[in-house]
Every structure is written in structure tokens, then in C-alpha cells.
Write a protein that holds these residues in place. Sequence first.
Motif, mmCIF file in Angstrom:
data_model
loop_
_atom_site.group_PDB
_atom_site.id
_atom_site.type_symbol
_atom_site.label_atom_id
_atom_site.label_comp_id
_atom_site.label_asym_id
_atom_site.label_seq_id
_atom_site.Cartn_x
_atom_site.Cartn_y
_atom_site.Cartn_z
ATOM 1 N N ASP A 183 0.831 -1.078 -0.019
ATOM 2 C CA ASP A 183 -0.029 0.013 0.102
ATOM 3 C C ASP A 183 0.630 1.287 -0.060
ATOM 4 O O ASP A 183 0.528 2.130 -0.953
ATOM 5 C CB ASP A 183 -0.999 0.078 1.421
ATOM 6 C CG ASP A 183 -0.408 -0.415 2.515
ATOM 7 O OD1 ASP A 183 0.900 -0.601 2.340
ATOM 8 O OD2 ASP A 183 -0.678 -0.090 3.507
ATOM 9 N N VAL A 184 1.928 1.139 0.588
ATOM 10 C CA VAL A 184 2.777 2.331 0.642
ATOM 11 C C VAL A 184 3.424 2.621 -0.442
ATOM 12 O O VAL A 184 3.585 3.740 -1.049
ATOM 13 C CB VAL A 184 4.093 2.474 1.785
ATOM 14 C CG1 VAL A 184 5.140 3.251 1.697
ATOM 15 C CG2 VAL A 184 3.263 2.279 3.196
ATOM 16 N N PHE A 185 3.834 1.293 -1.106
ATOM 17 C CA PHE A 185 4.630 1.569 -2.522
ATOM 18 C C PHE A 185 3.548 2.230 -3.627
ATOM 19 O O PHE A 185 3.945 3.035 -4.270
ATOM 20 C CB PHE A 185 4.950 0.258 -2.964
ATOM 21 C CG PHE A 185 5.395 0.090 -4.545
ATOM 22 C CD1 PHE A 185 6.289 0.727 -4.802
ATOM 23 C CD2 PHE A 185 4.388 -0.430 -5.375
ATOM 24 C CE1 PHE A 185 6.860 0.655 -6.175
ATOM 25 C CE2 PHE A 185 4.821 -0.383 -6.662
ATOM 26 C CZ PHE A 185 6.152 0.166 -6.924
ATOM 27 N N ILE A 186 2.120 1.680 -3.837
ATOM 28 C CA ILE A 186 1.315 2.293 -4.520
ATOM 29 C C ILE A 186 0.931 3.728 -4.362
ATOM 30 O O ILE A 186 1.109 4.403 -5.237
ATOM 31 C CB ILE A 186 -0.044 1.235 -4.469
ATOM 32 C CG1 ILE A 186 0.218 -0.193 -4.904
ATOM 33 C CG2 ILE A 186 -1.056 1.944 -5.359
ATOM 34 C CD1 ILE A 186 -0.791 -0.988 -4.618
ATOM 35 N N LEU A 187 0.639 4.101 -2.972
ATOM 36 C CA LEU A 187 0.214 5.417 -2.824
ATOM 37 C C LEU A 187 1.481 6.286 -3.114
ATOM 38 O O LEU A 187 1.346 7.404 -3.504
ATOM 39 C CB LEU A 187 -0.065 5.391 -1.360
ATOM 40 C CG LEU A 187 -1.702 4.839 -1.044
ATOM 41 C CD1 LEU A 187 -1.960 4.897 0.340
ATOM 42 C CD2 LEU A 187 -2.771 5.315 -2.014
ATOM 43 N N PHE A 188 2.598 5.927 -2.603
ATOM 44 C CA PHE A 188 3.820 6.784 -2.697
ATOM 45 C C PHE A 188 4.211 6.983 -4.226
ATOM 46 O O PHE A 188 4.406 8.123 -4.571
ATOM 47 C CB PHE A 188 5.148 6.249 -1.902
ATOM 48 C CG PHE A 188 6.112 7.239 -1.874
ATOM 49 C CD1 PHE A 188 6.039 8.692 -1.557
ATOM 50 C CD2 PHE A 188 7.452 6.759 -1.819
ATOM 51 C CE1 PHE A 188 6.819 9.293 -1.575
ATOM 52 C CE2 PHE A 188 8.533 7.654 -1.709
ATOM 53 C CZ PHE A 188 8.448 8.851 -1.563
ATOM 54 N N SER A 189 4.027 6.001 -4.952
ATOM 55 C CA SER A 189 4.600 6.053 -6.502
ATOM 56 C C SER A 189 3.262 7.012 -7.221
ATOM 57 O O SER A 189 3.673 7.749 -8.022
ATOM 58 C CB SER A 189 4.562 4.621 -7.119
ATOM 59 O OG SER A 189 5.576 3.728 -6.589
ATOM 60 N N LEU A 190 2.184 6.737 -6.870
ATOM 61 C CA LEU A 190 1.048 7.625 -7.495
ATOM 62 C C LEU A 190 1.250 9.036 -7.088
ATOM 63 O O LEU A 190 1.179 10.100 -7.905
ATOM 64 C CB LEU A 190 -0.329 7.169 -6.704
ATOM 65 C CG LEU A 190 -0.757 5.924 -7.261
ATOM 66 C CD1 LEU A 190 -2.219 5.507 -6.637
ATOM 67 C CD2 LEU A 190 -1.162 5.860 -8.959
ATOM 68 N N ALA A 191 1.604 9.383 -5.839
ATOM 69 C CA ALA A 191 2.077 10.770 -5.171
ATOM 70 C C ALA A 191 3.059 11.301 -5.971
ATOM 71 O O ALA A 191 3.031 12.659 -6.400
ATOM 72 C CB ALA A 191 2.235 10.808 -3.837
ATOM 73 N N LEU A 192 4.115 10.481 -6.170
ATOM 74 C CA LEU A 192 5.379 10.829 -6.857
ATOM 75 C C LEU A 192 5.137 11.324 -8.561
ATOM 76 O O LEU A 192 5.459 12.413 -8.886
ATOM 77 C CB LEU A 192 6.358 9.757 -7.028
ATOM 78 C CG LEU A 192 7.066 9.599 -5.523
ATOM 79 C CD1 LEU A 192 8.091 8.532 -5.497
ATOM 80 C CD2 LEU A 192 7.743 10.913 -5.149
ATOM 81 N N GLY A 193 4.311 10.495 -9.054
ATOM 82 C CA GLY A 193 3.908 10.529 -10.432
ATOM 83 C C GLY A 193 2.971 11.759 -10.386
ATOM 84 O O GLY A 193 3.386 12.684 -11.542
ATOM 85 N N LEU A 194 2.198 12.180 -9.592
ATOM 86 C CA LEU A 194 1.228 13.155 -9.704
ATOM 87 C C LEU A 194 2.243 14.653 -9.564
ATOM 88 O O LEU A 194 2.021 15.594 -10.250
ATOM 89 C CB LEU A 194 0.095 13.330 -8.623
ATOM 90 C CG LEU A 194 -0.792 14.621 -8.579
ATOM 91 C CD1 LEU A 194 -1.396 14.662 -9.702
ATOM 92 C CD2 LEU A 194 -1.590 14.229 -7.334
ATOM 93 N N THR A 195 3.210 14.605 -8.509
ATOM 94 C CA THR A 195 4.212 15.539 -8.505
ATOM 95 C C THR A 195 5.096 15.861 -9.728
ATOM 96 O O THR A 195 5.050 17.009 -9.964
ATOM 97 C CB THR A 195 5.096 15.469 -7.279
ATOM 98 O OG1 THR A 195 4.187 15.086 -6.178
ATOM 99 C CG2 THR A 195 6.124 16.388 -6.929
ATOM 100 N N ALA A 196 5.308 14.816 -10.440
ATOM 101 C CA ALA A 196 6.033 15.019 -11.551
ATOM 102 C C ALA A 196 5.434 15.574 -12.996
ATOM 103 O O ALA A 196 5.722 16.439 -13.556
ATOM 104 C CB ALA A 196 6.664 13.740 -12.059
ATOM 105 N N ALA A 197 3.981 15.164 -12.770
ATOM 106 C CA ALA A 197 3.010 15.721 -13.886
ATOM 107 C C ALA A 197 2.706 17.244 -13.512
ATOM 108 O O ALA A 197 2.816 17.891 -14.427
ATOM 109 C CB ALA A 197 1.640 14.863 -13.765
ATOM 110 N N VAL A 198 2.381 17.588 -12.226
ATOM 111 C CA VAL A 198 2.266 18.922 -12.017
ATOM 112 C C VAL A 198 3.660 19.822 -12.281
ATOM 113 O O VAL A 198 3.635 21.030 -13.090
ATOM 114 C CB VAL A 198 2.054 19.123 -10.432
ATOM 115 C CG1 VAL A 198 2.175 20.742 -10.147
ATOM 116 C CG2 VAL A 198 0.844 18.417 -10.156
#
Length: 334
Positions: A183-198
Motif C-alpha cells: 500500500d505504501v508503494f502504490i500510494l507513494f508512487s502515485l503521489a510521486l507521479g502526480l508531483t512529476a506531472a504537476v
Amino acid sequence: MKTSPFFHPPVRLIRLILDAVGLVLFALATYVTATHLWDIINFYDEGLLLTGARMVSKGAVPYRDFYTNYPPGIFVLLAALWELTGVKAIVLRYLGLAMHMALAALAGRLAGRVSGRRFVPLASALVLCNTVVLGLGPYAYVMAIILALAAVELWLSSHELPSTVRLVAAGFLLGLVSAFRHDVFILFSLALGLTAAVDVVRRRSLPDAAGKRRMAWFGLALTIPLELIWVPTFIQAGFRAVANDLYFDQVRYVLPARVLPFPSFLPESLYQSYPASLCLILAGPFLAVVAALWIRGPATRWPAILLGCLATVVVVHSVGRCDDHHVAFGVAPR
């Protein structure tokens, strides 16, 4: 006309005092933490870790041969250590002690990045003081946070001194988070991906050729732990068994039982470790946003942003909890 020095606090002296306080607190917290080495084994959490690791060492496959709501990483790690030391319960505690030290060290290092320093002893000491209440069980969530913080540190250092090795190591450690807490891996990866997109939208340009190569190396390294750990697990245990243990059973039976009230946040309750920890955790994303907006230089702003991503992930984990063991170690990303 010169301003009186009375109105200019001796910043360097204050910093030295805070560093000295941090070192003293760190020494005391290390001593108190080490006293837990000989505590009685917790028959539930630590008992499950010992039992699962012993079964893995005998050739059992998680999800196929025994139920667990954890990924296989912590069992494999303990079984591997037993290959070096022999099967001894105390190894569990020494691993927990090493994890506490690593968590505190990474917190101090990343706090230093945010503040423009190499290391902040007080931040490291406060994290170690906060995790004293956990005892020395090597909980999978603690290891996941350690690996996530280490991945952030290596990613940042790979930009300071361009290094493909550090970048690959950062991706590998981020992928390795999935072996301990999916769960940490999935959520952290999504947060990092969103940050990169922004960041791409803000810059109004895609990464150049060098940036794309770095992303490719990072992504390739991230997939290695997934292939080494999860592919064999799915083949041996079957997708359905893994999904039931890690997700469907949690949604059906565990999460409905966690509709728990938040504690009273009255000042008199904050002397207790749980309400105080939860206050810090809930404040984490807000503090990260403030730091990201206030800090100008990318060398200190990006650490705050990345820690903010992890702080947000920890908030999700802490919802519906009412005990130290599921909240205290979430303070580290702050």
C-alpha cells in the motif's frame, strides 16, 4: 546607523545549542530503545513475524501455505538473517534496533536537506524518541518508510552529483518498498507521479533527452524488485490467494472494524504519545505545502515536496487507528 546586536539573535549559537540538545536526546533515546532488546516477545505481532519467517525458511510460500496480510519481504529478510546467525528470536530485536537507528538517521539527513544543512541532530533524536513506544519489533511498515526515505535521499543526491548508480539505487529501493508494504508503494508512487506531472505542467515542457534517460533508468530499476519478489510469489501462490490476503479480506473484514473515533485534541491529552503523534501526522501535508511555497531554492524545496508526498501517504494509513504501534512511526516523514 548600526542596529543594536540585541535585535539580531545569535543564530549560530542557537543552532549549536539545538544540536547539542539533539545529541543528548539521541543518546538517551538510544539507551532507552536498547533496553527493549530483552522484552518479552509480543505473541501477536512479533509472534506472527517469527512464525512466518520460520515457515519461509522451511520452504513455505506466503498466501499459499499460510495467511498473512503483509508482503513477503519481512519474512524473507528474517529468514535470510537466520541463515547467517542460526534461528534465534533475538535476531528479530537486533533487526528492530537497526531499523530504529536507520529511520532516525534518514530523518536527520533529510531534515538537513530541507534546512540547507548536512544533518539535523534534533530531528533525528525526536524521531528516535517518538519510536521508543513501539518497542523493537521489526514492523514491515517501519522498513517501508526507511526504504522510501532512502530512495528520496538517493534520488536527491543523484541530482546534486549526477550519478546513474545512485539513480538506479533510488529506483531499486522504491521498488523494494512493495516487498514490505504494497500500500505504501502504490500510494507513494502515485503521489510521486502526480508531483512529476504537476512539475511538467508548471514548466510547460517535457524533460530533455538526458532527463528521459534518467527516468528510464529509474523506472527500470524500480521494476527489478517487483520481478524478483512478486512474480515468483504470484506464480507459486496464485493471483487469487495473494489478492484475497492483501486486499479483499482487508476490505471485507478488517477495514469495517476500524471505524474508530479520533482522540480529543484538548491540550491535556497531548502528553500522551498517540494523540501527539497523530497531530503531527495530520499536520504533515500542510507543513510540506507551506515549506514548498516558502522555500525558494530547488535544493531545499524538492526535499520538502518529496517528504510531503510521503507524509500524505502516512496520513492515509493512520486514519481509523487509535494506538501507538500504527501511528508513532508515521512521524518520521515530518
